[in-house]
Design a protein around this motif. Structure first.
Motif, PDB file in Angstrom:
ATOM      1  N   UNK A  15      87.073  14.994  22.912  1.00 26.64           N
ATOM      2  CA  UNK A  15      88.039  15.641  22.030  1.00 26.64           C
ATOM      3  C   UNK A  15      87.324  16.314  20.872  1.00 26.64           C
ATOM      4  N   UNK A  16      87.970  17.346  20.331  1.00 29.78           N
ATOM      5  CA  UNK A  16      87.507  17.960  19.092  1.00 29.78           C
ATOM      6  C   UNK A  16      88.624  17.799  18.064  1.00 29.78           C
ATOM      7  N   UNK A  17      88.234  17.389  16.879  1.00 32.65           N
ATOM      8  CA  UNK A  17      89.144  17.277  15.737  1.00 32.65           C
ATOM      9  C   UNK A  17      88.589  18.156  14.629  1.00 32.65           C
ATOM     10  N   UNK A  18      89.454  18.936  13.999  1.00 36.25           N
ATOM     11  CA  UNK A  18      89.053  19.638  12.778  1.00 36.25           C
ATOM     12  C   UNK A  18      89.328  18.667  11.641  1.00 36.25           C
ATOM     13  N   UNK A  73      84.170  23.745  30.592  1.00 40.49           N
ATOM     14  CA  UNK A  73      83.181  24.710  30.099  1.00 40.49           C
ATOM     15  C   UNK A  73      82.842  24.454  28.626  1.00 40.49           C
ATOM     16  N   UNK A  74      83.806  24.025  27.836  1.00 43.35           N
ATOM     17  CA  UNK A  74      83.529  23.680  26.442  1.00 43.35           C
ATOM     18  C   UNK A  74      82.622  22.450  26.362  1.00 43.35           C
ATOM     19  N   UNK A  75      82.867  21.496  27.232  1.00 40.22           N
ATOM     20  CA  UNK A  75      82.022  20.296  27.282  1.00 40.22           C
ATOM     21  C   UNK A  75      80.587  20.681  27.601  1.00 40.22           C
ATOM     22  N   UNK A  76      80.422  21.610  28.543  1.00 39.95           N
ATOM     23  CA  UNK A  76      79.104  22.096  28.902  1.00 39.95           C
ATOM     24  C   UNK A  76      78.440  22.788  27.707  1.00 39.95           C
ATOM     25  N   UNK A  77      79.240  23.496  26.900  1.00 38.91           N
ATOM     26  CA  UNK A  77      78.723  24.172  25.718  1.00 38.91           C
ATOM     27  C   UNK A  77      78.199  23.160  24.693  1.00 38.91           C
ATOM     28  N   UNK A  78      78.805  21.989  24.630  1.00 46.00           N
ATOM     29  CA  UNK A  78      78.354  20.937  23.693  1.00 46.00           C
ATOM     30  C   UNK A  78      77.023  20.370  24.159  1.00 46.00           C
ATOM     31  N   UNK A 104      67.024  15.067  22.052  1.00 46.20           N
ATOM     32  CA  UNK A 104      67.905  16.045  22.698  1.00 46.20           C
ATOM     33  C   UNK A 104      67.996  17.327  21.877  1.00 46.20           C
ATOM     34  N   UNK A 105      67.745  17.237  20.574  1.00 46.11           N
ATOM     35  CA  UNK A 105      67.726  18.386  19.662  1.00 46.11           C
ATOM     36  C   UNK A 105      68.962  19.270  19.799  1.00 46.11           C
ATOM     37  N   UNK A 106      70.151  18.644  19.803  1.00 39.53           N
ATOM     38  CA  UNK A 106      71.388  19.432  19.831  1.00 39.53           C
ATOM     39  C   UNK A 106      71.573  20.118  18.482  1.00 39.53           C
ATOM     40  N   UNK A 107      71.589  21.453  18.470  1.00 41.08           N
ATOM     41  CA  UNK A 107      71.768  22.141  17.188  1.00 41.08           C
ATOM     42  C   UNK A 107      73.185  21.959  16.650  1.00 41.08           C
ATOM     43  N   UNK A 108      73.266  21.836  15.340  1.00 42.06           N
ATOM     44  CA  UNK A 108      74.551  21.725  14.643  1.00 42.06           C
ATOM     45  C   UNK A 108      74.525  22.741  13.504  1.00 42.06           C
ATOM     46  N   UNK A 109      75.569  23.557  13.430  1.00 39.42           N
ATOM     47  CA  UNK A 109      75.630  24.563  12.370  1.00 39.42           C
ATOM     48  C   UNK A 109      76.650  24.156  11.322  1.00 39.42           C
ATOM     49  N   UNK A 110      76.207  24.228  10.076  1.00 36.91           N
ATOM     50  CA  UNK A 110      77.039  23.899   8.921  1.00 36.91           C
ATOM     51  C   UNK A 110      77.151  25.127   8.040  1.00 36.91           C
ATOM     52  N   UNK A 125      78.535  22.640  17.320  1.00 35.53           N
ATOM     53  CA  UNK A 125      77.619  21.658  17.917  1.00 35.53           C
ATOM     54  C   UNK A 125      77.211  22.234  19.254  1.00 35.53           C
ATOM     55  N   UNK A 126      75.899  22.338  19.488  1.00 35.36           N
ATOM     56  CA  UNK A 126      75.435  23.013  20.696  1.00 35.36           C
ATOM     57  C   UNK A 126      75.928  24.456  20.654  1.00 35.36           C
ATOM     58  N   UNK A 127      76.572  24.904  21.736  1.00 42.49           N
ATOM     59  CA  UNK A 127      77.168  26.247  21.757  1.00 42.49           C
ATOM     60  C   UNK A 127      78.677  26.193  21.542  1.00 42.49           C
ATOM     61  N   UNK A 128      79.224  24.998  21.268  1.00 41.77           N
ATOM     62  CA  UNK A 128      80.667  24.853  21.074  1.00 41.77           C
ATOM     63  C   UNK A 128      81.017  25.063  19.603  1.00 41.77           C
ATOM     64  N   UNK A 129      81.917  26.010  19.354  1.00 44.01           N
ATOM     65  CA  UNK A 129      82.318  26.353  17.991  1.00 44.01           C
ATOM     66  C   UNK A 129      83.704  25.810  17.672  1.00 44.01           C
ATOM     67  N   UNK A 130      83.910  25.482  16.407  1.00 46.15           N
ATOM     68  CA  UNK A 130      85.203  24.981  15.939  1.00 46.15           C
ATOM     69  C   UNK A 130      86.311  25.990  16.177  1.00 46.15           C
ATOM     70  N   UNK A 131      86.016  27.249  15.983  1.00 46.61           N
ATOM     71  CA  UNK A 131      87.008  28.296  16.215  1.00 46.61           C
ATOM     72  C   UNK A 131      88.168  28.209  15.239  1.00 46.61           C
ATOM     73  N   UNK A 132      89.374  28.489  15.726  1.00 43.45           N
ATOM     74  CA  UNK A 132      90.538  28.549  14.839  1.00 43.45           C
ATOM     75  C   UNK A 132      91.397  27.281  14.874  1.00 43.45           C
ATOM     76  N   UNK A 133      90.820  26.170  15.322  1.00 42.54           N
ATOM     77  CA  UNK A 133      91.552  24.905  15.298  1.00 42.54           C
ATOM     78  C   UNK A 133      91.877  24.554  13.840  1.00 42.54           C
TER      79      UNK A 133
END
Length: 188
Positions: A3-6, A181-186, A66-72, A162-170
């Protein structure tokens, strides 16, 4: 299930309250039973928080190897110079630890953000600016401590990716299950 939570400002990344704390918890968001947060965001930070009911995902996501990138995105006091941004990118000393190199850039123009409740402190005589920082590590209050180390305290902080998954407009306070596909992006 992933799950993703904003996560809004003022919410702890846990389901049980801290004794004497006024912060809300994840229990306030009607999340499915037996889910837990993958990583943390401090109560005074906002943005993308992943939750799951799957054992092992936490270590898979947070293991430094694993070096998962996280953007802040960090709203900071004053406008950092190019030299200060280069210092951040190389790594800064926070306590007895030197941070790993990271990617950092000014967000110009500043992103349109919904107002925060309570509002961010604003001083008419002190400008602010937004920075994007991409890290592959996650020490306690790391972004805030990094920007403070170069003389630009963080006023507002939001995890955007996180990874290639973006928060977007949630919307803040909303959550949903990720698609395959979103899970794969993470986890890429």
């Amino acid at each position: 299930m992933l799950l993703v939570l904003h996560k809004p400002y003022g919410v702890l990344s846990q389901f049980t309250p801290e004794p004497g704390s006024a912060w809300r918890t994840l229990a306030d968001f009607s999340l499915p039973p037996n889910t837990y947060a993958l990583g943390r965001l401090d109560a005074d930070s906002e943005g993308l928080l992943l939750l799951s009911d799957e054992p092992g995902l936490n270590s898979r996501l947070l293991d430094p190897a694993a070096a998962h990138p996280r953007e802040y995105w960090a709203q900071v006091e004053r406008i950092p110079t190019d030299a200060a941004l280069a210092q951040l990118a190389r790594g800064v000393k926070i306590g007895n630890y030197t941070t790993q190199p990271c990617m950092v850039r000014r967000l110009e123009p500043a992103p349109a953000m919904p107002p925060r409740d309570p509002p961010v402190r604003a001083r008419k005589s002190v400008p602010d600016c937004w920075l994007a920082l991409e890290l592959t590590e996650g020490k306690n209050r790391q972004v805030r401590r990094m920007t403070a180390a170069i003389g630009h305290p963080t006023l507002r902080l939001r995890r955007m990716r996180i990874g290639r998954f973006e928060l977007g407009d949630l919307a803040p306070g909303k959550w949903r299950e990720l698609t395959a596909s979103e899970r794969e992006a993470v986890f890429g």
